[in-house]
Each structure stands twice: as structure tokens, then as C-alpha cells.
Design a protein around this motif. Structure first.
Motif, short mmCIF file in Angstrom:
data_model
loop_
_atom_site.label_atom_id
_atom_site.label_comp_id
_atom_site.label_asym_id
_atom_site.label_seq_id
_atom_site.Cartn_x
_atom_site.Cartn_y
_atom_site.Cartn_z
N GLY A 186 -3.31 -3.86 1.94
CA GLY A 186 -2.06 -3.79 1.18
C GLY A 186 -2.25 -3.16 -0.18
N GLY A 187 -1.49 -3.66 -1.16
CA GLY A 187 -1.38 -3.04 -2.47
C GLY A 187 -2.68 -2.84 -3.22
N VAL A 188 -3.67 -3.73 -2.99
CA VAL A 188 -4.94 -3.62 -3.72
C VAL A 188 -5.57 -2.23 -3.54
CG1 VAL A 188 -7.31 -4.51 -3.86
CG2 VAL A 188 -5.40 -6.10 -3.63
N LEU A 189 -5.32 -1.62 -2.39
CA LEU A 189 -5.86 -0.28 -2.10
C LEU A 189 -5.47 0.74 -3.16
CD1 LEU A 189 -7.25 1.37 0.33
CD2 LEU A 189 -4.92 2.10 0.83
N THR A 190 -4.32 0.53 -3.80
CA THR A 190 -3.79 1.52 -4.75
C THR A 190 -4.20 1.24 -6.19
OG1 THR A 190 -1.76 0.29 -5.21
CG2 THR A 190 -1.72 1.75 -3.30
N VAL A 221 0.51 0.10 -6.86
CA VAL A 221 0.85 1.09 -7.88
C VAL A 221 1.86 2.05 -7.25
CG1 VAL A 221 -0.09 2.98 -9.28
CG2 VAL A 221 -1.44 0.87 -8.93
N PRO A 222 2.96 2.43 -7.88
CA PRO A 222 3.33 2.23 -9.29
C PRO A 222 4.20 1.00 -9.54
CG PRO A 222 4.81 3.79 -8.26
CD PRO A 222 3.88 3.35 -7.19
N MET A 223 4.30 0.08 -8.58
CA MET A 223 5.11 -1.11 -8.78
C MET A 223 4.25 -2.31 -9.20
SD MET A 223 6.79 0.96 -6.77
CE MET A 223 8.46 1.51 -6.54
N ARG A 224 2.99 -2.08 -9.46
CA ARG A 224 2.06 -3.17 -9.74
C ARG A 224 2.63 -4.13 -10.79
NH1 ARG A 224 -4.48 -3.04 -11.03
NH2 ARG A 224 -4.69 -5.30 -10.81
N GLY A 225 2.53 -5.45 -10.50
CA GLY A 225 3.04 -6.45 -11.43
C GLY A 225 4.46 -6.89 -11.12
N ALA A 231 9.22 -2.29 1.70
CA ALA A 231 9.43 -0.86 1.51
C ALA A 231 8.29 -0.21 0.73
CB ALA A 231 10.76 -0.62 0.78
N TYR A 232 7.62 -0.99 -0.14
CA TYR A 232 6.56 -0.44 -0.98
C TYR A 232 5.29 -0.09 -0.19
CZ TYR A 232 9.34 -2.43 -4.85
OH TYR A 232 10.34 -2.77 -5.73
N ILE A 233 5.23 -0.49 1.07
CA ILE A 233 4.07 -0.14 1.91
C ILE A 233 3.90 1.37 1.98
CG2 ILE A 233 3.33 -0.07 4.34
CD1 ILE A 233 3.70 -2.94 4.58
N ARG A 234 4.98 2.11 1.73
CA ARG A 234 4.86 3.57 1.73
C ARG A 234 3.75 4.05 0.77
NH1 ARG A 234 9.16 6.48 4.35
NH2 ARG A 234 8.18 8.31 3.43
N HIS A 235 3.58 3.37 -0.35
CA HIS A 235 2.53 3.76 -1.30
C HIS A 235 1.14 3.48 -0.74
CE1 HIS A 235 5.57 4.47 -4.33
NE2 HIS A 235 6.09 3.29 -4.05
#
Ligand code: ZN
Length: 265
Positions: A186-190, A221-225, A231-235
Motif C-alpha cells: 500500500g501507501g508505504v511504497l510511495t 504520497v501525495p496524500m500522505r498524512g 481511490a488513492y491506490i492509483r498512486h
């Protein structure tokens, strides 16, 4: 470009989504998300997960279990009640329980209930064997202990996900020895300082990865925090495509195939 993906780990039942869950799901669909899997963390959330899944039966699928950080002195009672719900649901042929989860070990904040966590995890691993359901596994600062338990049941487990994997190459290889299991990414990758892109490219074939948010946490990233959502999985897909040197379509196609294999979905 028409990308389609599945969010395999999203706490959509949480109060963070109470005010605008419909809108969150709408944005997920528009981004190409075709299904969302919801893990329970304790007895109360077993009910909220089932409620949300009943509200969106074509889109949301439940996983039931006791999260390691929710394991306390009363863990036996909690597990007994959760198992009753699982048994009841399992007898209803219209109902599809997707997995046991999220379950595992977490010694990051505290080892106060170390022994209880080990016992609760092993009991839920036995449920997965008994019901032949995959496991959604949460593990922090406890990989060796976790692997030791899983090894005892490896031949009989249908598979599962090591969710929110953030480890190194050696840790990845140790987990991938469970050949019916995959890593949840997930998000940690970014994150800027993350070594995960290099680790994955070096040690993890693309057919051993599934996508996840862990929303509302772990926004990429760029929604971090901010509050995370499917939908943010696109990043994450964009970053994975870069890491593996493949197209975003290939990332989506392969990870969706992996989800179908692991979850019999
Ligand atoms: Zn989670």
C-alpha cells in the motif's frame, strides 16, 4: 486508460467514514476499484464490517477475526463470540466470508499480552484450516514468532496475505516460502525514504503481490498524512509499475489475478 483493481484491506466500517461512505465508494468506483475487502479487528467491528458489507453487497466483502493489538486478558471470550458469528454466517450459504482477519502478532508498542497474542493467533490459524479460508495477517516486530506458528499449519492452510509488508529482502523471502501467500502493498511504497520499491523488484515476483490501502491509515504520497481511501491506490499502482518496469495495466491485471487465486474470489 481503464485500470481495474481490488483494495484487499480497508477499514471502511470505521467512524472516519461514517459521514461520507457513499462518496468514498463512488470515488473508488470512478478510480477503477472493483471490490473492497473489510477486515474486522475485534468483536464490535465484526458487526460493523458485516453491516457495511450488507449495505454494499456487490462491492464490499467481510473478513472476521481478532487483531493482535486488540488481544487482552479477555481474549478467550472475544474469540468464542467471534467464532460463533463466523459459524452462524458460514452455515448461511448466501453469505460469503472471505477470510479470517485481521489476525497476527504485534510487539511494536507493547509485549504485555505477548503470550495471549501467540495463543489467539494460533487459534485463529486453526479456524482458517478448519474452514479452509485464507488468512489476512498483520505482523509487526514479530516475524520470527509468526513464521514459527504458521509453519506448523503450512501444509493445511489455503493461503493468505501478509498485509502492509514493509520489510527487507530477507524478510520478504522468508514470508514467500509460504507459497500460497502473497504480500499486501500500500501507501508505504510511495514514501520518500521507503526502500520497498527496490526490495520488491529484487525479491518479490509481481505474482506474489496484492494491493491494499489499510485506509483510513497509510495514505500514499501525495496524500500522505490525510485520511486514506481506496481511490488513492492509483498512486501505489503508478509506483509499482515504475519499480517493476511494467505498465500500470499489467500491475492491475496481475494483482487482480493474485487476489482471485488467494481468496477464491
Ligand atoms: Zn488493518
Amino acid at each position: 486508460m481503464n485500470l481495474q483493481f481490488i483494495d484487499t484491506h480497508c477499514h471502511l466500517d470505521g467512524e472516519e467514514f461514517a459521514a461520507d461512505r457513499d462518496a468514498v465508494l463512488q470515488r473508488a468506483r470512478e478510480a477503477g476499484c472493483t471490490a473492497i475487502f473489510l477486515p474486522a479487528i475485534d468483536l464490535a467491528s465484526c458487526h460493523t464490517v458485516l453491516d457495511v458489507c450488507a449495505q454494499y453487497p456487490d462491492f464490499c466483502r467481510p473478513m472476521l477475526g481478532l487483531h493482535p493489538e486488540e488481544v487482552r486478558a479477555d481474549w478467550r471470550d472475544q474469540l468464542a463470540e467471534i467464532k460463533q458469528i463466523i459459524n452462524f454466517k458460514f452455515q448461511n450459504s448466501n453469505f460469503k466470508l472471505l477470510a479470517i482477519g485481521e489476525v497476527g502478532l504485534d510487539y511494536y508498542w507493547s509485549r504485555e499480552f505477548e503470550q495471549e497474542q501467540l495463543l489467539a493467533f494460533e487459534q485463529q490459524v486453526r479456524w482458517a484450516v478448519e474452514l479452509q479460508l485464507p488468512l489476512m495477517i498483520h505482523c509487526r516486530k514479530a516475524q520470527n514468532e509468526l513464521v514459527a506458528i504458521l509453519k506448523r499449519y503450512a501444509d493445511d492452510l489455503p493461503g493468505g496475505v501478509f498485509h502492509c509488508f514493509t520489510g527487507n529482502e530477507q524478510e520478504a523471502r522468508q514470508l514467500l516460502e509460504f507459497d500460497r501467500f502473497v504480500l499486501g502493498i500500500g501507501g508505504v511504497l510511495t514514501f520518500k525514504k521507503s526502500h520497498l520499491p527496490e526490495t520488491l523488484a529484487a525479491a518479490v515476483p509481481l505474482d506474489r503481490i496484492v494491493l491494499e490501502t489499510d485506509a483510513p491509515y497509510m495514505a500514499p504520497v501525495p496524500m500522505r498524512g490525510q485520511r486514506n481511501e481506496s481511490a488513492y491506490i492509483r498512486h501505489v499502482i503508478t509506483r509499482l509499475a515504475e519499480a517493476y518496469g511494467v505498465s500500470e495495466e499489467q500491475v492491475c491485471r496481475q494483482t487482480t489475478e493474485n487476489v482471485k487465486r488467494v481468496f477464491a474470489f
